[in-house]
Design a protein around this motif. Sequence first.
Motif, PDB file in Angstrom:
ATOM      1  N   ILE A 215       0.995  -1.234   0.136  1.00  0.00           N
ATOM      2  CA  ILE A 215       0.002  -0.030  -0.025  1.00  0.00           C
ATOM      3  C   ILE A 215       0.722   1.337  -0.070  1.00  0.00           C
ATOM      4  O   ILE A 215       1.749   1.291   1.040  1.00  0.00           O
ATOM      5  CB  ILE A 215      -0.977  -0.093   1.080  1.00  0.00           C
ATOM      6  N   LEU A 216       0.724   2.128  -0.854  1.00  0.00           N
ATOM      7  CA  LEU A 216       1.600   3.246  -0.961  1.00  0.00           C
ATOM      8  C   LEU A 216       0.693   4.440  -0.520  1.00  0.00           C
ATOM      9  O   LEU A 216      -0.430   4.785  -1.251  1.00  0.00           O
ATOM     10  CB  LEU A 216       1.735   3.533  -2.461  1.00  0.00           C
ATOM     11  N   LEU A 217       1.046   5.278   0.424  1.00  0.00           N
ATOM     12  CA  LEU A 217       0.312   6.191   0.756  1.00  0.00           C
ATOM     13  C   LEU A 217       0.940   7.726   0.787  1.00  0.00           C
ATOM     14  O   LEU A 217       2.077   7.874   0.886  1.00  0.00           O
ATOM     15  CB  LEU A 217       0.319   5.915   2.592  1.00  0.00           C
ATOM     16  N   PRO A 218       0.165   8.786   0.802  1.00  0.00           N
ATOM     17  CA  PRO A 218       0.631   9.988   0.593  1.00  0.00           C
ATOM     18  C   PRO A 218       1.436  10.246   1.844  1.00  0.00           C
ATOM     19  O   PRO A 218       2.378  11.158   1.583  1.00  0.00           O
ATOM     20  CB  PRO A 218      -0.817  10.976   0.679  1.00  0.00           C
ATOM     21  N   GLU A 219       1.470   9.800   2.954  1.00  0.00           N
ATOM     22  CA  GLU A 219       1.827  10.306   4.220  1.00  0.00           C
ATOM     23  C   GLU A 219       3.418   9.798   4.036  1.00  0.00           C
ATOM     24  O   GLU A 219       4.245  10.202   4.739  1.00  0.00           O
ATOM     25  CB  GLU A 219       1.367   9.740   5.552  1.00  0.00           C
ATOM     26  N   VAL A 220       3.773   8.935   3.322  1.00  0.00           N
ATOM     27  CA  VAL A 220       5.086   8.156   3.048  1.00  0.00           C
ATOM     28  C   VAL A 220       5.766   8.273   1.648  1.00  0.00           C
ATOM     29  O   VAL A 220       5.113   7.997   0.809  1.00  0.00           O
ATOM     30  CB  VAL A 220       4.955   6.553   3.188  1.00  0.00           C
ATOM     31  N   PRO A 221       6.811   9.271   1.595  1.00  0.00           N
ATOM     32  CA  PRO A 221       7.404   9.650   0.280  1.00  0.00           C
ATOM     33  C   PRO A 221       7.830   8.338  -0.365  1.00  0.00           C
ATOM     34  O   PRO A 221       8.271   7.388   0.413  1.00  0.00           O
ATOM     35  CB  PRO A 221       8.574  10.677   0.751  1.00  0.00           C
ATOM     36  N   ASP A 223      10.187   5.524  -1.666  1.00  0.00           N
ATOM     37  CA  ASP A 223      11.256   4.946  -2.049  1.00  0.00           C
ATOM     38  C   ASP A 223      11.474   4.086  -3.103  1.00  0.00           C
ATOM     39  O   ASP A 223      10.799   2.992  -2.788  1.00  0.00           O
ATOM     40  CB  ASP A 223      11.696   4.425  -0.467  1.00  0.00           C
ATOM     41  N   GLU A 224      11.526   4.590  -4.430  1.00  0.00           N
ATOM     42  CA  GLU A 224      11.397   3.821  -5.262  1.00  0.00           C
ATOM     43  C   GLU A 224      12.172   2.443  -5.443  1.00  0.00           C
ATOM     44  O   GLU A 224      11.664   1.357  -5.629  1.00  0.00           O
ATOM     45  CB  GLU A 224      11.850   4.259  -6.645  1.00  0.00           C
ATOM     46  N   GLN A 225      13.462   2.570  -5.108  1.00  0.00           N
ATOM     47  CA  GLN A 225      14.417   1.326  -4.994  1.00  0.00           C
ATOM     48  C   GLN A 225      13.905   0.200  -4.122  1.00  0.00           C
ATOM     49  O   GLN A 225      13.627  -0.925  -4.241  1.00  0.00           O
ATOM     50  CB  GLN A 225      15.572   1.427  -4.733  1.00  0.00           C
ATOM     51  N   GLY A 248      -2.441  10.746  -4.447  1.00  0.00           N
ATOM     52  CA  GLY A 248      -1.514  11.747  -3.825  1.00  0.00           C
ATOM     53  C   GLY A 248      -0.088  11.251  -3.381  1.00  0.00           C
ATOM     54  O   GLY A 248       0.539  11.969  -2.775  1.00  0.00           O
ATOM     55  N   VAL A 249       0.391  10.157  -3.858  1.00  0.00           N
ATOM     56  CA  VAL A 249       2.005   9.732  -3.519  1.00  0.00           C
ATOM     57  C   VAL A 249       2.743  10.713  -4.194  1.00  0.00           C
ATOM     58  O   VAL A 249       2.561  10.972  -5.465  1.00  0.00           O
ATOM     59  CB  VAL A 249       1.938   8.211  -4.103  1.00  0.00           C
ATOM     60  N   ARG A 250       3.859  10.832  -3.357  1.00  0.00           N
ATOM     61  CA  ARG A 250       4.775  11.701  -3.975  1.00  0.00           C
ATOM     62  C   ARG A 250       6.185  11.066  -3.736  1.00  0.00           C
ATOM     63  O   ARG A 250       6.435  10.217  -3.267  1.00  0.00           O
ATOM     64  CB  ARG A 250       4.963  12.974  -2.950  1.00  0.00           C
ATOM     65  N   ASN A 251       7.038  11.657  -4.516  1.00  0.00           N
ATOM     66  CA  ASN A 251       8.473  11.222  -4.664  1.00  0.00           C
ATOM     67  C   ASN A 251       9.133  11.652  -3.538  1.00  0.00           C
ATOM     68  O   ASN A 251       8.852  12.444  -2.600  1.00  0.00           O
ATOM     69  CB  ASN A 251       9.093  11.455  -5.983  1.00  0.00           C
ATOM     70  N   GLN A 252      10.491  11.564  -3.409  1.00  0.00           N
ATOM     71  CA  GLN A 252      11.281  12.011  -2.157  1.00  0.00           C
ATOM     72  C   GLN A 252      11.586  13.366  -2.265  1.00  0.00           C
ATOM     73  O   GLN A 252      11.950  14.063  -1.281  1.00  0.00           O
ATOM     74  CB  GLN A 252      12.651  11.329  -2.269  1.00  0.00           C
ATOM     75  N   GLN A 253      11.169  14.119  -3.304  1.00  0.00           N
ATOM     76  CA  GLN A 253      11.249  15.707  -3.443  1.00  0.00           C
ATOM     77  C   GLN A 253       9.802  16.234  -3.127  1.00  0.00           C
ATOM     78  O   GLN A 253      10.013  17.556  -3.166  1.00  0.00           O
ATOM     79  CB  GLN A 253      11.970  15.975  -4.880  1.00  0.00           C
ATOM     80  N   GLY A 254       9.163  15.498  -2.815  1.00  0.00           N
ATOM     81  CA  GLY A 254       7.809  16.116  -2.332  1.00  0.00           C
ATOM     82  C   GLY A 254       6.885  16.339  -3.401  1.00  0.00           C
ATOM     83  O   GLY A 254       5.876  16.922  -3.397  1.00  0.00           O
ATOM     84  N   GLN A 255       7.155  15.866  -4.795  1.00  0.00           N
ATOM     85  CA  GLN A 255       6.295  16.212  -5.974  1.00  0.00           C
ATOM     86  C   GLN A 255       5.443  14.833  -6.147  1.00  0.00           C
ATOM     87  O   GLN A 255       5.754  13.808  -6.080  1.00  0.00           O
ATOM     88  CB  GLN A 255       7.085  16.289  -7.085  1.00  0.00           C
ATOM     89  N   PHE A 256       4.119  15.521  -6.597  1.00  0.00           N
ATOM     90  CA  PHE A 256       3.076  14.423  -6.970  1.00  0.00           C
ATOM     91  C   PHE A 256       3.685  13.685  -7.854  1.00  0.00           C
ATOM     92  O   PHE A 256       3.999  14.243  -8.946  1.00  0.00           O
ATOM     93  CB  PHE A 256       1.685  14.916  -7.441  1.00  0.00           C
ATOM     94  N   LEU A 257       3.532  12.362  -8.073  1.00  0.00           N
ATOM     95  CA  LEU A 257       4.009  11.409  -9.103  1.00  0.00           C
ATOM     96  C   LEU A 257       2.809  11.702 -10.303  1.00  0.00           C
ATOM     97  O   LEU A 257       3.411  11.405 -11.525  1.00  0.00           O
ATOM     98  CB  LEU A 257       3.992   9.796  -8.582  1.00  0.00           C
ATOM     99  N   SER A 258       1.698  12.058 -10.142  1.00  0.00           N
ATOM    100  CA  SER A 258       0.669  12.133 -10.846  1.00  0.00           C
ATOM    101  C   SER A 258       0.165  13.679 -11.218  1.00  0.00           C
ATOM    102  O   SER A 258      -0.957  13.521 -11.464  1.00  0.00           O
ATOM    103  CB  SER A 258      -0.583  11.090 -10.576  1.00  0.00           C
ATOM    104  N   ASP A 259       0.911  14.570 -11.230  1.00  0.00           N
ATOM    105  CA  ASP A 259       0.554  15.880 -10.917  1.00  0.00           C
ATOM    106  C   ASP A 259       0.427  16.084 -12.722  1.00  0.00           C
ATOM    107  O   ASP A 259       1.040  15.923 -13.494  1.00  0.00           O
ATOM    108  CB  ASP A 259       1.774  16.940 -10.716  1.00  0.00           C
ATOM    109  N   LEU A 260      -1.131  16.635 -12.927  1.00  0.00           N
ATOM    110  CA  LEU A 260      -1.422  16.964 -14.403  1.00  0.00           C
ATOM    111  C   LEU A 260      -1.140  18.147 -14.784  1.00  0.00           C
ATOM    112  O   LEU A 260      -1.423  18.494 -15.913  1.00  0.00           O
ATOM    113  CB  LEU A 260      -3.233  16.385 -14.403  1.00  0.00           C
ATOM    114  N   GLY A 261      -0.496  19.190 -13.721  1.00  0.00           N
ATOM    115  CA  GLY A 261      -0.183  20.264 -14.297  1.00  0.00           C
ATOM    116  C   GLY A 261      -1.505  21.458 -14.097  1.00  0.00           C
ATOM    117  O   GLY A 261      -1.217  22.613 -14.916  1.00  0.00           O
ATOM    118  N   CYS A 262      -2.422  21.172 -13.701  1.00  0.00           N
ATOM    119  CA  CYS A 262      -3.377  22.076 -13.546  1.00  0.00           C
ATOM    120  C   CYS A 262      -4.250  22.118 -12.041  1.00  0.00           C
ATOM    121  O   CYS A 262      -4.031  20.955 -11.422  1.00  0.00           O
ATOM    122  CB  CYS A 262      -4.692  21.761 -14.795  1.00  0.00           C
ATOM    123  N   VAL A 263      -5.174  22.879 -11.701  1.00  0.00           N
ATOM    124  CA  VAL A 263      -5.872  22.871 -10.428  1.00  0.00           C
ATOM    125  C   VAL A 263      -7.239  22.974 -10.718  1.00  0.00           C
ATOM    126  O   VAL A 263      -7.759  23.350 -11.703  1.00  0.00           O
ATOM    127  CB  VAL A 263      -5.463  24.144  -9.802  1.00  0.00           C
TER     128      VAL A 263
END
Length: 420
Positions: A215-221, A223-225, A248-263
Amino acid sequence: MATKNAFYAQSGGVTAVINASACGLIEAAREHKDVIGTVYAGRNGIIGALQEELIDTSHASDAAIAALRHTPAGAFGSCRYKLKGLEENKAQYERLIEVFEAHNIGYFFYNGGGDSQDTAHKVSQLGEKMGYPITCIGIPKTVDNDLPITDCCPGFGSVAKYVAVSTREAGLDVASMAETSTKVFVLEVMGRHAGWIAAAAGLASEQAGDPPHIILLPEVPLDEQRFLAQVKECVQTYGYCVVVVSEGVRNQQGQFLSDLGCVDAFGHKQLGGVAQVIAQKVKDAHGYKYHYAIADYLQRSARHIASKTDVDQAYALGRAALKLALEGRNAVMPTIVRTSDEPYRWEIGVADLGDVANIERKLPAEYIRPDGMGITEACRRYLQPLIQGEDYPPYRNGLPEYVRLEGHMAAKKLAPFPMK
């Protein structure tokens, strides 16, 4: 006590049980006709008040109102429309008061999440300043389960049940084909900042090897490897791997993995497609054949598999909102108070809107497995009661039978209001 009319509006993303709250409120109001006159509902939420498009619910029969309890989505229409601060856009708040005064509305019930509770709080404050006191009561609603103070939010229990059931069923499907076909299945669920929905998928796993395996959660950045290593270990051990991921899962830099570029209208980043991103990472690393699915609207509209606990609580909170108003309470929201886990018991509490507005409750650390890719027993104890019980809608010709209200509109009394 002089008779005043009431205004009810649905806000934000709808749920399988938001209409149950409307049902509870309207039925309770009809029991107090000496105090509550007409219950008006905003057509498409708060926009209905601004545009003076008020649905007169008195034209709906008792049977039609009762049928709201088992009907999903927003019977009166909802919207994503955020009223800004009082100083930024005072005209909109003043317009609400003008509409309420024109239609003798003394009670405002706002059925929504944190932004909605903030709006109800501001309206209560402005009414006093403008010399037209308005009783404002929030009714909690959000599939994300991220409102503070209340033990849980109506809408969440049914989504949790849908996701847990879907994970179990899809898991059986993948397991049966894994030898020669799909090795990895990824299910994307809602959850921008809070991982409650993804966590609920963990209820499908009752013994070692049961999906979901990760389970991948937004609260936990992410760790791809470490994640990719876990996928490989699952496939080698069980023959397949089922992953549930929050949008809302993010990478280690805090960026959304699925950001579509709009709000969206609330200024939130538009998300979607993280399941494909995750699946492709697995494919690139290990070459496994995969499938993915995005639960999207299906998870929040699935009234056919709603949690009875959720339905009962949504209905009770609608009735409780009316009771608080009649007691003279203002700028408050009824809440769910858990009094026991086993057996599960709950009661109605109350919270001040100022303590609820714009506060997000995330999955606590003690609910997240130490490796960050699963849930703990404490989380399971919290979640399990919320998906209990079945409350099936009536069926006709093999399909659930839902009500559609005709929507008789009240006559307008004011000049049009320019929407920005």
